[in-house]
Motif scaffolding. Structure first.
Motif, PDB file in Angstrom:
ATOM      1  N   VAL A   1       0.845  -1.201   0.000  1.00  0.00           N
ATOM      2  CA  VAL A   1       0.000   0.000   0.000  1.00  0.00           C
ATOM      3  C   VAL A   1       0.875   1.245   0.000  1.00  0.00           C
ATOM      4  O   VAL A   1       0.637   2.188  -0.760  1.00  0.00           O
ATOM      5  CB  VAL A   1      -0.969  -0.004   1.208  1.00  0.00           C
ATOM      6  N   TYR A   2       1.912   1.253   0.822  1.00  0.00           N
ATOM      7  CA  TYR A   2       2.800   2.413   0.873  1.00  0.00           C
ATOM      8  C   TYR A   2       3.469   2.649  -0.480  1.00  0.00           C
ATOM      9  O   TYR A   2       3.557   3.784  -0.952  1.00  0.00           O
ATOM     10  CB  TYR A   2       3.869   2.258   1.961  1.00  0.00           C
ATOM     11  N   ALA A   3       3.911   1.570  -1.120  1.00  0.00           N
ATOM     12  CA  ALA A   3       4.558   1.706  -2.430  1.00  0.00           C
ATOM     13  C   ALA A   3       3.599   2.318  -3.445  1.00  0.00           C
ATOM     14  O   ALA A   3       4.000   3.176  -4.250  1.00  0.00           O
ATOM     15  CB  ALA A   3       5.063   0.345  -2.906  1.00  0.00           C
ATOM     16  N   ALA A   4       2.337   1.902  -3.420  1.00  0.00           N
ATOM     17  CA  ALA A   4       1.353   2.463  -4.337  1.00  0.00           C
ATOM     18  C   ALA A   4       1.104   3.943  -4.046  1.00  0.00           C
ATOM     19  O   ALA A   4       1.023   4.759  -4.970  1.00  0.00           O
ATOM     20  CB  ALA A   4       0.040   1.680  -4.243  1.00  0.00           C
TER      21      ALA A   4
ATOM     22  N   VAL B   1       4.996  12.005  -0.007  1.00  0.00           N
ATOM     23  CA  VAL B   1       3.925  11.163   0.554  1.00  0.00           C
ATOM     24  C   VAL B   1       3.076  11.914   1.577  1.00  0.00           C
ATOM     25  O   VAL B   1       1.838  11.864   1.503  1.00  0.00           O
ATOM     26  CB  VAL B   1       4.487   9.846   1.124  1.00  0.00           C
ATOM     27  N   PRO B   2       3.660  12.635   2.551  1.00  0.00           N
ATOM     28  CA  PRO B   2       2.797  13.334   3.521  1.00  0.00           C
ATOM     29  C   PRO B   2       1.866  14.368   2.870  1.00  0.00           C
ATOM     30  O   PRO B   2       0.687  14.450   3.227  1.00  0.00           O
ATOM     31  CB  PRO B   2       3.789  14.014   4.470  1.00  0.00           C
ATOM     32  N   ASP B   3       2.378  15.130   1.890  1.00  0.00           N
ATOM     33  CA  ASP B   3       1.521  16.112   1.219  1.00  0.00           C
ATOM     34  C   ASP B   3       0.425  15.429   0.411  1.00  0.00           C
ATOM     35  O   ASP B   3      -0.726  15.874   0.396  1.00  0.00           O
ATOM     36  CB  ASP B   3       2.344  17.027   0.311  1.00  0.00           C
ATOM     37  N   TYR B   4       0.777  14.343  -0.257  1.00  0.00           N
ATOM     38  CA  TYR B   4      -0.209  13.602  -1.037  1.00  0.00           C
ATOM     39  C   TYR B   4      -1.301  13.032  -0.117  1.00  0.00           C
ATOM     40  O   TYR B   4      -2.491  13.167  -0.403  1.00  0.00           O
ATOM     41  CB  TYR B   4       0.465  12.486  -1.832  1.00  0.00           C
ATOM     42  N   ALA B   5      -0.890  12.412   0.977  1.00  0.00           N
ATOM     43  CA  ALA B   5      -1.856  11.848   1.924  1.00  0.00           C
ATOM     44  C   ALA B   5      -2.753  12.942   2.490  1.00  0.00           C
ATOM     45  O   ALA B   5      -3.971  12.760   2.618  1.00  0.00           O
ATOM     46  CB  ALA B   5      -1.134  11.114   3.052  1.00  0.00           C
ATOM     47  N   ARG B   6      -2.171  14.091   2.804  1.00  0.00           N
ATOM     48  CA  ARG B   6      -2.953  15.209   3.322  1.00  0.00           C
ATOM     49  C   ARG B   6      -4.000  15.644   2.308  1.00  0.00           C
ATOM     50  O   ARG B   6      -5.163  15.899   2.645  1.00  0.00           O
ATOM     51  CB  ARG B   6      -2.012  16.371   3.666  1.00  0.00           C
ATOM     52  N   GLN B   7      -3.611  15.710   1.025  1.00  0.00           N
ATOM     53  CA  GLN B   7      -4.541  16.118  -0.022  1.00  0.00           C
ATOM     54  C   GLN B   7      -5.653  15.095  -0.219  1.00  0.00           C
ATOM     55  O   GLN B   7      -6.827  15.450  -0.348  1.00  0.00           O
ATOM     56  CB  GLN B   7      -3.796  16.332  -1.350  1.00  0.00           C
ATOM     57  N   VAL B   8      -5.305  13.811  -0.228  1.00  0.00           N
ATOM     58  CA  VAL B   8      -6.314  12.768  -0.390  1.00  0.00           C
ATOM     59  C   VAL B   8      -7.322  12.818   0.753  1.00  0.00           C
ATOM     60  O   VAL B   8      -8.537  12.749   0.536  1.00  0.00           O
ATOM     61  CB  VAL B   8      -5.655  11.368  -0.483  1.00  0.00           C
TER      62      VAL B   8
END
Length: 82
Positions: free
Chosen positions: A14-17, A29-36
């Protein structure tokens, strides 16, 4: 506005995806996760998507007759043999 922190554990696949999608979006990754997560919490976004579903159900065939059928999306073709 006060900030809150969320810690989430995911398995390696999951992390790799997530990492791949973040890179494709030009984000870490943190910015992407925040946006999602922000997108998922956005009621206006969900209302817009629901309206799109309604339009497709009501007018999709007429729209396709007038403007043609779109090419399948990656989501629609995933897992199908070519």
């Amino acid at each position: 506005m006060a900030k809150r922190q969320i810690n989430v554990r995911v398995d390696e696949d999951v992390y790799a995806a997530i990492e791949e999608r973040a890179a494709a979006a030009g984000m870490d990754v943190p910015d992407y996760a925040r946006q999602v997560l922000a997108d998922e919490g956005n009621d206006l976004r969900h209302r817009f998507l629901d309206a799109g579903d309604h339009f497709t159900e009501e007018w999709g065939e007429h729209f396709a007759e007038r403007f043609g059928h779109p090419a399948p999306t990656r989501h629609e073709t995933r897992g199908k043999a070519a």
